[in-house]
Scaffold this active site. Structure first.
Site, PDB file in Angstrom:
ATOM      1  N   ASP A  74       8.739 -12.385 -23.431  1.00 41.88           N
ATOM      2  CA  ASP A  74       8.586 -13.713 -22.719  1.00 41.88           C
ATOM      3  C   ASP A  74       7.227 -13.526 -22.205  1.00 41.88           C
ATOM      4  O   ASP A  74       6.213 -12.711 -22.330  1.00 41.88           O
ATOM      5  CB  ASP A  74       9.605 -13.658 -21.545  1.00 41.88           C
ATOM      6  CG  ASP A  74       9.693 -12.399 -20.466  1.00 41.88           C
ATOM      7  OD1 ASP A  74       8.561 -11.899 -20.334  1.00 41.88           O
ATOM      8  OD2 ASP A  74      10.711 -12.316 -19.839  1.00 41.88           O
ATOM      9  N   ALA A  75       6.978 -14.559 -21.115  1.00 48.61           N
ATOM     10  CA  ALA A  75       5.603 -14.514 -20.427  1.00 48.61           C
ATOM     11  C   ALA A  75       4.911 -13.331 -19.542  1.00 48.61           C
ATOM     12  O   ALA A  75       3.926 -13.544 -19.261  1.00 48.61           O
ATOM     13  CB  ALA A  75       5.474 -16.131 -20.080  1.00 48.61           C
TER      14      ALA A  75
END
Lengths: 147, 147, 147, 147
Positions: free
Chosen positions: A23-24
């Site tokens: 994920d980010a």
């Protein structure tokens, strides 16, 4: 890292982290570990019970009724996570499985799931007798009494 | 940004990007747009045909047989993507849908999917007559001839 | 099943379908194949170029800018899908990869993806010289001219 | 269905189940609820604290360090799940959130997650003072003492 308890019958599932699992924050999104647990318990059944496919062909499923995960460290793209899995207990229609997730010799997470056997309509069913006998031999401890 | 062709019957589905859709590049992972397309065409059916749930209850599904996406810009966490959707053509057992994904007035992606109607066993079935008639009225152009 | 073209430098990635990849039609949801393609091209880079992890550590990514998939047959839980992957062409900052997905000796899907090399900010960058030279040797055909 | 405890400051997030969330048992795969919890707590922050985007822009994240879910009933395609969310407690660098998931007036699942505030490098950081003061006012009870 505690490792599995003495007497646990384990399997080890190796999972190489895909890019789409990150994920980010640059790490594996926490929801993906739930999927790793599914891969790991199907691996455990392969090694110690029977392929889950056979249950599914009979219209039987170990529906997940409880799940808990403690996250200790993050993992990232291309890490290899080893999921050590064992059967904690089994009862007539349910079982409890525990997991330790390890990466680079460090404990990434510990987890436990409880499952109820259900049929295609989602109704609770007893675990087939031969499977129940096999699983009872492999469980770490007797199932808790139902009050 | 071209927008839909003249005469297209559109719906607009707004999707707010979830954190779990991002990847370690800090942007929405390209695989998620495929899911946005599904949300968008179910939204289109809601508005212009019938809820997809009714098809599903009858054991009918518009199985995806072709998909193509051109990615023009990235999107990130908490962006709102508008997916503009229209029916390009429909035939006896298939249809072709087109999409433009827009964020902050810029075209993020364009896409197209082709679907074949199948029953629970996965066999191709004709689209039910009343649905086919409705869809033909809404399609942008006649379906291509089968050679 | 056509198989890869003559002269293609292939890798074969085996993927065992997880239960969480299935949908209520009882088959693998079509969005998951996009993830299989990612696993397959990372496998191809492992075998023929360099681990994708090295690109990522340098802040370089092969962003997906085009994707197309033709679905020919469905797959189900516990099936093993073989993804045959080859590099079709490479240019200064982009490449085109093709895939054939096979299960039980039948072609499940064919696919193609185009990628642009980008840096951490998402700006297009040339493929590093040594990598570009290696990839050009492995590509099936010269990259198309840019008009 | 117990509902949230007296005094809880709740938000209600409505989620319409997508087809891609279902599995071959015909129900929502249990891993998806973890993603519903994320949507629900971002919704809670929107309504009662600040958009999570602002934390993220400052390089701060509420990393999930514990999660538990009890599943009581299944849900299916196109069901609308209401996720009732409240802040149980907050401490200097962590917080504990509880959830009740409801569908058709029945409790589908209950859940709890614990989060630690971390920076971009994944190191634990105190929750910014103004946010911590706001959250303490909204929490159901004081945070547990650290032994």
């Amino acid at each position: 890292m505690n490792g599995p308890p003495d007497g646990a019958v384990v399997s080890i599932h190796r999972h190489r982290v895909a890019f789409f699992e990150t994920d980010a924050m640059g790490i594996v999104h926490h929801s993906n570990y739930v999927r790793h647990l599914e891969l790991a318990r199907i691996h455990w059944l392969d090694e110690h019970d029977q392929p889950y496919r056979i249950y599914a062909e009979q219209g039987l499923h170990y529906a997940t009724i409880h799940m808990e995960i403690d996250y200790h460290r993050s993992t990232g793209f291309d890490d290899t996570i080893e999921i050590v899995t064992w059967l904690d207990w089994v009862r007539g229609a349910s079982m409890h499985i525990e997991y330790e997730l390890v990466c680079d010799d460090a404990c990434v997470a510990t987890a436990a799931t409880t499952h109820a056997m259900v049929n295609r309509e989602g109704h609770v069913r007893r675990i087939p007798r031969d499977r129940a006998e096999n699983l009872k031999r492999l469980a770490l401890r007797p199932g808790p009494k139902i009050l």
